[in-house]
Design an enzyme around this catalytic site. Structure first.
Site, PDB file in Angstrom:
ATOM      1  CB  THR A 187       3.884   8.515   7.725  1.00 11.35           C
ATOM      2  OG1 THR A 187       2.904   8.398   8.734  1.00 11.35           O
ATOM      3  CG2 THR A 187       4.619   9.838   7.862  1.00 11.35           C
ATOM      4  NE  ARG A 215      -0.625   9.215  18.083  1.00 11.05           N
ATOM      5  CZ  ARG A 215       0.143   9.034  17.021  1.00 11.05           C
ATOM      6  NH1 ARG A 215      -0.192   9.556  15.864  1.00 11.05           N
ATOM      7  NH2 ARG A 215       1.235   8.332  17.092  1.00 11.05           N
ATOM      8  N   GLY A 217       0.988  12.809  16.887  1.00 16.57           N
ATOM      9  CA  GLY A 217       2.158  11.923  16.825  1.00 16.57           C
ATOM     10  C   GLY A 217       3.464  12.696  16.715  1.00 16.57           C
ATOM     11  CG  ASP A 218       6.673  10.601  14.836  1.00  8.97           C
ATOM     12  OD1 ASP A 218       5.531  10.146  14.632  1.00  8.97           O
ATOM     13  OD2 ASP A 218       7.639  10.368  14.082  1.00  8.97           O
ATOM     14  CB  THR A 238       7.539   6.605   8.613  1.00  7.77           C
ATOM     15  OG1 THR A 238       6.301   5.879   8.638  1.00  7.77           O
ATOM     16  CG2 THR A 238       8.626   5.729   8.007  1.00  7.77           C
ATOM     17  N   GLY A 239       6.725   5.736  11.722  1.00  5.41           N
ATOM     18  CA  GLY A 239       6.633   4.612  12.650  1.00  5.41           C
ATOM     19  C   GLY A 239       5.713   4.956  13.799  1.00  5.41           C
ATOM     20  N   GLY A 241       4.631   6.716  16.499  1.00  6.71           N
ATOM     21  CA  GLY A 241       5.056   8.059  16.886  1.00  6.71           C
ATOM     22  C   GLY A 241       5.392   8.262  18.349  1.00  6.71           C
TER      23      GLY A 241
HETATM   24  N1  ASP Z   1       4.650   8.432  12.807  1.00  9.44           N
HETATM   25  C1  ASP Z   1       3.254   8.542  12.481  1.00  9.44           C
HETATM   26  C2  ASP Z   1       2.491   8.829  13.751  1.00  9.44           C
HETATM   27  O1  ASP Z   1       2.784   8.230  14.765  1.00  9.44           O
HETATM   28  C3  ASP Z   1       2.676   7.324  11.836  1.00  9.44           C
HETATM   29  C4  ASP Z   1       3.510   6.690  10.742  1.00  9.44           C
HETATM   30  O2  ASP Z   1       4.626   7.098  10.494  1.00  9.44           O
HETATM   31  O3  ASP Z   1       3.019   5.747  10.077  1.00  9.44           O
HETATM   32  O4  ASP Z   1       1.563   9.588  13.714  1.00  9.44           O
END
Ligand code: ASP
Length: 322
Positions: A187, A215, A217-218, A238-239, A241
């Site tokens: 991301t 879906r 995400g965050d 990033t992570g 979500g």
């Molecule tokens: N945070 C993003 C999500 O969950 C994915 C990512 O940051 O790699 O969609």
């Protein structure tokens, strides 16, 4: 006499403080995850380094020429969306149905205005659409088909869904399906402080490989993956979500600074520890109104970098790098 000395002393302190302050600062991330030096061929490392440097220079030239933090965030993220190395824009990961569904958001720290798009399939640069939602509509977030329709009306570039097909990401989907896993990687995000003292933050993603169709995400959620307030800081996450949404991750960092007077670094560390306690993984970049930077994560690496008006610049990927 004494009074004059005191005034001169205060003047010197004030001047050195102004001189020490950066006029502008820009920080980026290109995703957190299993990013290990031993597992990444040098050639690939070089490619990422090059892309991160290019993104920093893009933002730098906007800020140097008097552009706003919002322009810098938007243009830096657009550059990263156009680079297939990152999981945003062209390089977006695939859902379990083999489609690409992209999310993005942007927030202006001076008036808390924000815009976002979620689950879009044909907007070339979702971060531009997010900014349009903020500036040209009365709403904060548009999803799916409505978002595309809005982007089209605003004259943004609409692409065929095949634009988001990259061999690399398709292979990742096949592997993730085999392992029955949902995976994240790459991301992109940017936070900036401009020479007018304003902060902005933005995030753009394809989400997680093998995520369920539909879906969200965050990343497009203000307060979870993105937040900016001139009172505290600008944040991009990033992570995984789902954990970031449950923690109200970005807004929580801002609240810790506002109510508990933590520094930006302390607040980010505290939030990453909360994430670890839930067994969530990921990272964050944040920047306060004085130009202090935090780049924190609990994974083996995070693509990241910053550039300052003084010319100081840094790009890093692994966890053992400063
Ligand atoms: N945070 C993003 C999500 O969950 C994915 C990512 O940051 O790699 O969609």
């Amino acid at each position: 006499m004494m009074k004059t000395y005191i005034l001169i002393f205060i003047g010197i302190i004030a001047c050195s403080f102004v001189l020490a302050q950066e006029k502008y600062v820009l920080v980026i991330h290109g995703g957190a995850g299993n990013i290990e030096k031993t597992k990444m061929p040098e050639k690939v490392q070089k490619k990422y380094e090059h892309a991160l440097n290019y993104a920093l220079e893009t933002g730098d030239s906007v800020l140097k020429n008097g552009g706003t933090c919002m322009d810098a965030v938007e243009q830096t993220i657009m550059m990263m969306e156009d680079c297939p190395l990152f999981n945003a824009g062209q390089g977006a990961v695939f859902t379990n149905k083999g489609t690409n569904e992209l999310d993005a958001s942007i927030m202006n720290g001076s008036d808390l205005n924000a815009g976002a798009v979620a689950g879009v399939t044909d907007i070339k640069n979702p971060i531009r659409a997010a900014r349009m939602v903020m500036e040209e509509s009365k709403h904060v977030m548009f999803g799916g088909k409505g978002a595309s329709e809005f982007a089209r009306q605003q004259g943004l570039e609409i692409v065929d869904s095949s634009y988001f097909y990259t061999e690399e990401r398709y292979k990742s989907l096949q592997k993730a399906i085999e392992k029955e896993k949902v995976e994240k990687h790459g991301t992109v995000g940017c936070v900036a402080l401009d020479q007018y003292g304003n902060l902005a933050a933005g995030t753009s993603t394809g989400g997680m490989t093998n995520k369920k169709f539909g879906r969200i995400g965050d990343s497009p959620i203000i307060g979870a993956g993105t937040y900016a307030s001139n009172q505290t800081c600008a944040i991009s996450c990033t992570g995984h979500g789902e954990y970031y949404i449950r923690l109200g991750f970005a807004r929580d960092i801002s609240a810790m600074m506002e109510y508990q007077h933590k520094t930006v670094e302390e607040a980010c560390r505290c939030e990453i520890e909360k994430l670890s306690r839930l067994n969530g993984t990921g990272g964050v970049i944040a920047l306060d109104k004085n130009g202090n930077i935090a780049m924190d994560f609990n994974t083996s690496g995070m693509f990241r970098g910053f550039i300052k008006s003084s010319g100081e610049k840094e790009v890093a990927m692994f966890d053992d790098e400063e």
